[in-house]
Motif scaffolding. Sequence first.
Motif, PDB file in Angstrom:
ATOM      1  N   ALA A 158       0.833  -1.204   0.000  1.00  0.00           N
ATOM      2  CA  ALA A 158       0.000   0.000   0.000  1.00  0.00           C
ATOM      3  C   ALA A 158       0.869   1.256   0.000  1.00  0.00           C
ATOM      4  O   ALA A 158       0.561   2.238  -0.698  1.00  0.00           O
ATOM      5  N   THR A 159       1.949   1.230   0.755  1.00  0.00           N
ATOM      6  CA  THR A 159       2.877   2.367   0.785  1.00  0.00           C
ATOM      7  C   THR A 159       3.482   2.583  -0.600  1.00  0.00           C
ATOM      8  O   THR A 159       3.595   3.716  -1.063  1.00  0.00           O
ATOM      9  N   GLU A 164       3.852   5.664  -5.728  1.00  0.00           N
ATOM     10  CA  GLU A 164       3.783   5.727  -7.193  1.00  0.00           C
ATOM     11  C   GLU A 164       2.693   6.688  -7.652  1.00  0.00           C
ATOM     12  O   GLU A 164       2.885   7.447  -8.611  1.00  0.00           O
ATOM     13  N   ALA A 165       1.541   6.687  -6.979  1.00  0.00           N
ATOM     14  CA  ALA A 165       0.458   7.595  -7.350  1.00  0.00           C
ATOM     15  C   ALA A 165       0.882   9.050  -7.143  1.00  0.00           C
ATOM     16  O   ALA A 165       0.584   9.918  -7.986  1.00  0.00           O
ATOM     17  N   ASP A 166       1.585   9.327  -6.049  1.00  0.00           N
ATOM     18  CA  ASP A 166       2.064  10.686  -5.796  1.00  0.00           C
ATOM     19  C   ASP A 166       3.051  11.131  -6.871  1.00  0.00           C
ATOM     20  O   ASP A 166       2.996  12.267  -7.355  1.00  0.00           O
ATOM     21  N   GLU A 168       3.261  10.012  -9.970  1.00  0.00           N
ATOM     22  CA  GLU A 168       2.544  10.222 -11.227  1.00  0.00           C
ATOM     23  C   GLU A 168       1.800  11.549 -11.214  1.00  0.00           C
ATOM     24  O   GLU A 168       1.766  12.264 -12.224  1.00  0.00           O
ATOM     25  N   ALA A 169       1.199  11.904 -10.090  1.00  0.00           N
ATOM     26  CA  ALA A 169       0.489  13.182  -9.979  1.00  0.00           C
ATOM     27  C   ALA A 169       1.457  14.354 -10.131  1.00  0.00           C
ATOM     28  O   ALA A 169       1.153  15.335 -10.826  1.00  0.00           O
ATOM     29  N   LYS A 170       2.624  14.253  -9.505  1.00  0.00           N
ATOM     30  CA  LYS A 170       3.625  15.318  -9.635  1.00  0.00           C
ATOM     31  C   LYS A 170       4.091  15.459 -11.071  1.00  0.00           C
ATOM     32  O   LYS A 170       4.270  16.567 -11.577  1.00  0.00           O
ATOM     33  N   ALA A 171       4.294  14.317 -11.757  1.00  0.00           N
ATOM     34  CA  ALA A 171       4.731  14.347 -13.150  1.00  0.00           C
ATOM     35  C   ALA A 171       3.657  14.974 -14.038  1.00  0.00           C
ATOM     36  O   ALA A 171       3.965  15.743 -14.957  1.00  0.00           O
ATOM     37  N   ALA A 172       2.384  14.663 -13.773  1.00  0.00           N
ATOM     38  CA  ALA A 172       1.295  15.236 -14.563  1.00  0.00           C
ATOM     39  C   ALA A 172       1.219  16.747 -14.364  1.00  0.00           C
ATOM     40  O   ALA A 172       1.022  17.498 -15.328  1.00  0.00           O
ATOM     41  N   VAL A 173       1.390  17.213 -13.145  1.00  0.00           N
ATOM     42  CA  VAL A 173       1.369  18.651 -12.866  1.00  0.00           C
ATOM     43  C   VAL A 173       2.549  19.319 -13.582  1.00  0.00           C
ATOM     44  O   VAL A 173       2.400  20.383 -14.188  1.00  0.00           O
TER      45      VAL A 173
END
Length: 179
Positions: A158-159, A164-166, A168-173
Amino acid sequence: MARSMSNTTAAHQPKPVVKEKDRDPVAAGKRDAAFNRSASFNYFLTDKFEAGVALRGTEVKSIREGKANLKDAYGLLKDGECFLLNAHIGPFSHGNAMNHDSLRTRKLLLHRNEVRKLEGMTKQKGFTLIPTRLYFRNGRVKCEIALAKGKQEYDKRATERKREADNEAKAAVARSQRG
């Protein structure tokens, strides 16, 4: 009779200021000497304490050189004292036959009330002491120890998913700001 001014000297100019060489960031306390990266992956870290470490001179010099590793290290409470076990501090490069043992047990220097609090917490099932970082403060080596509870395999997954989700979000921003 007037003197000849053929040998004139240049006007006095101040010497350029030579900036004093900056101290090593580890020794100056600006950067950690050692960091336990696996601690937050393998454990839930709760309370953190700053402890001094009883070291020999060659150990301090080795830590300044960056030869410390906390990966498999842990804390142990015994007879009202706290000890650091399995912390690897490599031998000093300019040491002699009196160099230190790299995996020796080192005493952690804590206040009595902190030791009592840690004893009470570690008696609970699953809690242990894990060193998270080693750093310099005012020329003295300090160790940050954390009260930790082991993670199960599903907690680690889960960690990893959250990390990984964080990312990906940073890369999208970052992509949206560039374009």
